[in-house]
Each structure stands twice: as structure tokens, then as C-alpha cells.
Write a protein that holds these residues in place. Structure first.
Motif, PDB file in Angstrom:
ATOM      1  N   LEU A  50       0.856  -1.203   0.000  1.00  0.00           N
ATOM      2  CA  LEU A  50       0.000   0.000   0.000  1.00  0.00           C
ATOM      3  C   LEU A  50       0.885   1.245   0.000  1.00  0.00           C
ATOM      4  N   PRO A  51       1.593   1.508  -1.111  1.00  0.00           N
ATOM      5  CA  PRO A  51       2.579   2.595  -1.108  1.00  0.00           C
ATOM      6  C   PRO A  51       1.989   3.981  -0.843  1.00  0.00           C
ATOM      7  N   SER A  52       0.818   4.278  -1.415  1.00  0.00           N
ATOM      8  CA  SER A  52       0.216   5.603  -1.201  1.00  0.00           C
ATOM      9  C   SER A  52      -0.226   5.771   0.242  1.00  0.00           C
ATOM     10  N   PHE A  53      -0.863   4.739   0.785  1.00  0.00           N
ATOM     11  CA  PHE A  53      -1.293   4.756   2.179  1.00  0.00           C
ATOM     12  C   PHE A  53      -0.087   4.887   3.102  1.00  0.00           C
ATOM     13  N   SER A  54       0.962   4.141   2.794  1.00  0.00           N
ATOM     14  CA  SER A  54       2.176   4.170   3.603  1.00  0.00           C
ATOM     15  C   SER A  54       2.797   5.564   3.597  1.00  0.00           C
ATOM     16  N   ALA A  55       2.888   6.171   2.417  1.00  0.00           N
ATOM     17  CA  ALA A  55       3.505   7.488   2.295  1.00  0.00           C
ATOM     18  C   ALA A  55       2.734   8.548   3.079  1.00  0.00           C
ATOM     19  N   ARG A  56       1.400   8.429   3.099  1.00  0.00           N
ATOM     20  CA  ARG A  56       0.571   9.401   3.819  1.00  0.00           C
ATOM     21  C   ARG A  56       0.781   9.342   5.321  1.00  0.00           C
ATOM     22  N   HIS A  57       1.085   8.151   5.829  1.00  0.00           N
ATOM     23  CA  HIS A  57       1.125   7.963   7.280  1.00  0.00           C
ATOM     24  C   HIS A  57       2.530   7.845   7.859  1.00  0.00           C
ATOM     25  N   LYS A  58       3.550   7.862   7.021  1.00  0.00           N
ATOM     26  CA  LYS A  58       4.927   7.797   7.537  1.00  0.00           C
ATOM     27  C   LYS A  58       5.246   9.065   8.325  1.00  0.00           C
ATOM     28  N   LEU A  59       5.857   8.897   9.473  1.00  0.00           N
ATOM     29  CA  LEU A  59       6.215  10.036  10.308  1.00  0.00           C
ATOM     30  C   LEU A  59       7.470  10.748   9.813  1.00  0.00           C
ATOM     31  N   GLN A  60       8.391   9.997   9.230  1.00  0.00           N
ATOM     32  CA  GLN A  60       9.652  10.569   8.774  1.00  0.00           C
ATOM     33  C   GLN A  60       9.699  10.583   7.243  1.00  0.00           C
ATOM     34  N   PRO A  61      10.328  11.593   6.645  1.00  0.00           N
ATOM     35  CA  PRO A  61      10.412  11.669   5.175  1.00  0.00           C
ATOM     36  C   PRO A  61      11.317  10.582   4.608  1.00  0.00           C
ATOM     37  N   PRO A  62      11.174  10.256   3.316  1.00  0.00           N
ATOM     38  CA  PRO A  62      11.966   9.179   2.693  1.00  0.00           C
ATOM     39  C   PRO A  62      13.467   9.261   2.906  1.00  0.00           C
ATOM     40  N   PRO A  63      14.099  10.449   2.845  1.00  0.00           N
ATOM     41  CA  PRO A  63      15.572  10.471   3.025  1.00  0.00           C
ATOM     42  C   PRO A  63      16.033   9.942   4.373  1.00  0.00           C
ATOM     43  N   LYS A  64      15.163  10.010   5.382  1.00  0.00           N
ATOM     44  CA  LYS A  64      15.552   9.554   6.720  1.00  0.00           C
ATOM     45  C   LYS A  64      15.267   8.074   6.960  1.00  0.00           C
ATOM     46  N   GLN A  65      14.551   7.435   6.041  1.00  0.00           N
ATOM     47  CA  GLN A  65      14.174   6.044   6.246  1.00  0.00           C
ATOM     48  C   GLN A  65      15.388   5.123   6.136  1.00  0.00           C
ATOM     49  N   PRO A  66      15.457   4.078   6.970  1.00  0.00           N
ATOM     50  CA  PRO A  66      16.591   3.134   6.876  1.00  0.00           C
ATOM     51  C   PRO A  66      16.572   2.377   5.559  1.00  0.00           C
ATOM     52  N   SER A  67      17.741   1.968   5.125  1.00  0.00           N
ATOM     53  CA  SER A  67      17.859   1.203   3.881  1.00  0.00           C
ATOM     54  C   SER A  67      17.445  -0.246   4.104  1.00  0.00           C
ATOM     55  N   SER A  68      17.279  -0.973   3.008  1.00  0.00           N
ATOM     56  CA  SER A  68      16.925  -2.394   3.093  1.00  0.00           C
ATOM     57  C   SER A  68      17.999  -3.184   3.840  1.00  0.00           C
ATOM     58  N   SER A  69      19.267  -2.837   3.590  1.00  0.00           N
ATOM     59  CA  SER A  69      20.353  -3.554   4.273  1.00  0.00           C
ATOM     60  C   SER A  69      20.336  -3.280   5.773  1.00  0.00           C
ATOM     61  N   GLU A  70      19.983  -2.055   6.159  1.00  0.00           N
ATOM     62  CA  GLU A  70      19.888  -1.737   7.592  1.00  0.00           C
ATOM     63  C   GLU A  70      18.739  -2.489   8.251  1.00  0.00           C
ATOM     64  N   ILE A  71      17.628  -2.626   7.554  1.00  0.00           N
ATOM     65  CA  ILE A  71      16.492  -3.367   8.104  1.00  0.00           C
ATOM     66  C   ILE A  71      16.838  -4.847   8.231  1.00  0.00           C
ATOM     67  N   LEU A  72      17.504  -5.404   7.215  1.00  0.00           N
ATOM     68  CA  LEU A  72      17.930  -6.810   7.295  1.00  0.00           C
ATOM     69  C   LEU A  72      18.906  -7.014   8.449  1.00  0.00           C
ATOM     70  N   HIS A  73      19.788  -6.033   8.647  1.00  0.00           N
ATOM     71  CA  HIS A  73      20.724  -6.114   9.778  1.00  0.00           C
ATOM     72  C   HIS A  73      19.963  -6.099  11.106  1.00  0.00           C
ATOM     73  N   SER A  74      18.916  -5.262  11.201  1.00  0.00           N
ATOM     74  CA  SER A  74      18.137  -5.212  12.440  1.00  0.00           C
ATOM     75  C   SER A  74      17.440  -6.541  12.700  1.00  0.00           C
ATOM     76  N   ILE A  75      16.948  -7.186  11.641  1.00  0.00           N
ATOM     77  CA  ILE A  75      16.300  -8.491  11.801  1.00  0.00           C
ATOM     78  C   ILE A  75      17.309  -9.520  12.318  1.00  0.00           C
ATOM     79  N   HIS A  76      18.513  -9.464  11.788  1.00  0.00           N
ATOM     80  CA  HIS A  76      19.574 -10.379  12.240  1.00  0.00           C
ATOM     81  C   HIS A  76      19.857 -10.181  13.731  1.00  0.00           C
ATOM     82  N   ILE A  77      19.964  -8.918  14.169  1.00  0.00           N
ATOM     83  CA  ILE A  77      20.237  -8.634  15.577  1.00  0.00           C
ATOM     84  C   ILE A  77      19.067  -9.077  16.454  1.00  0.00           C
ATOM     85  N   CYS A  78      17.841  -8.872  15.972  1.00  0.00           N
ATOM     86  CA  CYS A  78      16.663  -9.309  16.733  1.00  0.00           C
ATOM     87  C   CYS A  78      16.654 -10.824  16.905  1.00  0.00           C
ATOM     88  N   LEU A  79      17.003 -11.558  15.858  1.00  0.00           N
ATOM     89  CA  LEU A  79      17.085 -13.015  15.952  1.00  0.00           C
ATOM     90  C   LEU A  79      18.142 -13.432  16.966  1.00  0.00           C
TER      91      LEU A  79
END
Length: 257
Positions: A50-79
Motif C-alpha cells: 500500500l505505497p500511497s497509504f504508507s507514504a501518507r502515514h509515515k512520520l519521517q520523510p523518505p531520506p531519513k528512512q533506513p535502507s533495506s540492508s539496515e532493516i535486514l541487519h536489524s532483523i539479524h540482531i533481533c534473531l
């Protein structure tokens, strides 16, 4: 036979036919899967589904969003953190069950707890968790502790749901696990009550780290914490209000001065 009676009969059968350690460990893992991994995954996929819905409700603008590699790294640390907790949990259960002098604090009773008992224990656990989490979280913002432990969690200045358990192992145990585990143990709660409380806390932490403005501004408050560092240390906000770390209360007091 009513649905509740059938469920209680099924639960009694599970308790009679399975080892307490198996019930505790597998049940807790199932709660993690349903009430943390599932909402975290849903929040993560909103950008794609739901890209349009997601964009409307995101608190932070796109430049501040973590990258895919950072999210994958966070999942690894959570595991890694969850595996560490699982090993400690299993070790503690084995030690307690091998000692007749120290029975497990969480009751695995074949009967369902009463509604009154469950409600009382959950409400008391929420208040106790708020005290423990606020105290440990605020302590972790003290300079030496922040640099050694809590700075890891604040790597995400624009939080995402999977960042909710992205933390140094010491912080994860002290600030994330113990404030949730200790209250039901102190109260000697039924394991079903403990699981219900755990489910509530897992949904809450994934939601406040989601980066979306859903659910009455809960995520917005924690987003501000990641941005400012000196506001919103608690979960439900009670101690933030009482101790002057609620941003809105602070602004109101300044206006009156």
C-alpha cells in the motif's frame, strides 16, 4: 459444550500430556511469532503493498528512512537477541524445575485463571512494567551507559518495527525482557495471563517503533524520543507525565512560567 469449556478442556489436556518446559518455551515462541514477528512484517510490507497509504502515514520523510540492508541487519540482531533469551529462559526453567525449593514463579495450571485474576494481574503488570522500563530506559541514557549499550538502539533515528528489539544484548535483557518478565513472576500469574500480557507488550513495542502515525500518536511519541533523546522514556506515558519527560507537558509548563 461451550467454546470456553472446550478450550479449557483442551488446555487441561495439553498441561497433562506435555512437559512444563515445553509448554512454556513453545507457547512463548508462538506468542513472539504471532504478536511481534507478524505485526513487524505487516508494517514492513506496507511500503510495497500500500505505497500511497504508507507514504501518507509515515512520520519521517523518505531520506531519513533506513535502507533495506539496515532493516535486514536489524532483523539479524533481533534473531540473535531472541535466541539469547531463549537459551537463558530454557536454562532458568531447567534449574527451577530441578529444584523442589524453588518452584517456577509462573503457574502452569490446568484450570483457566478467573477473569478477575487475569485482569488484576495484567493491569498490575502494566504498571510494574512501566516503572521498570522507565527506570532502566532513562538510566541507559546516562552518558557512559548510553555510549556502551543504548547507542546501538538509537542507530535508527527513523524507527521501524523491527528496530524495537534491535539492541545490545545487555540492554535487551535489562530493559526489554526483564520489565515484561518480572511483573507476572512477582505476581505468580497463570501462564495464560503472562502470555496475554506478553502479547500486549509485543504489539505495543512493534507499533510505537513502526514509524507510522497510527494508534493515537503512540508511534509519534517514540519517534520524538529517537529524535530528541530527552523525552518519552516510558511505555504508557504515566511516568513521563509525572516526572516531566512528556514533551507536551513540558511545553505547557514553560508557557505558564
Amino acid at each position: 459444550m461451550t467454546l470456553l469449556t472446550s478450550a479449557e478442556a483442551l488446555w487441561a489436556t495439553i498441561v497433562r500430556t506435555h512437559n512444563p518446559i515445553t509448554i512454556d518455551l513453545l507457547g512463548t515462541l508462538l506468542i513472539q511469532l504471532l504478536f511481534w514477528w507478524t505485526p513487524c512484517t505487516i508494517f514492513l510490507t506496507l511500503d510495497t503493498l500500500l505505497p500511497s497509504f504508507s507514504a501518507r502515514h509515515k512520520l519521517q520523510p523518505p531520506p531519513k528512512q533506513p535502507s533495506s540492508s539496515e532493516i535486514l541487519h536489524s532483523i539479524h540482531i533481533c534473531l540473535r537477541n531472541q535466541l539469547l533469551v531463549l537459551i537463558l529462559h530454557a536454562t532458568l526453567l531447567l534449574l527451577l524445575l530441578s529444584s523442589s525449593h524453588h518452584p517456577p514463579a509462573i503457574r502452569i495450571d490446568p484450570r483457566f485463571p478467573s477473569a478477575k485474576e487475569s485482569t488484576t494481574h495484567i493491569l498490575a503488570s502494566i504498571l510494574l512494567r512501566e516503572i521498570l522500563f522507565y527506570a532502566s530506559h532513562r538510566a541507559l541514557h546516562w552518558g557512559p551507559l548510553y555510549r556502551r549499550f543504548h547507542k546501538t538502539h538509537h542507530r535508527f533515528t527513523a524507527p521501524v518495527a523491527f528496530a524495537s528489539q534491535y539492541a545490545h544484548p545487555v540492554e535487551h535483557i535489562v530493559a526489554n525482557v526483564l520489565p515484561i518478565l518480572l511483573p507476572p513472576a512477582i505476581l505468580r500469574a497463570h501462564i495464560l495471563t503472562m502470555w496475554a500480557f506478553l502479547a500486549l507488550q509485543l504489539v505495543e513495542t512493534s507499533t510505537v517503533h513502526s514509524g507510522y502515525d497510527f494508534f493515537g500518536g503512540a508511534a509519534r511519541k517514540h519517534d520524538r524520543h529517537h529524535e530528541r533523546f530527552d523525552v518519552y522514556f516510558g511505555g504508557i506515558g504515566l511516568l513521563d507525565w509525572a516526572l516531566g519527560t512528556d514533551e507536551r507537558e513540558r511545553l505547557e509548563r514553560r508557557k505558564k512560567e
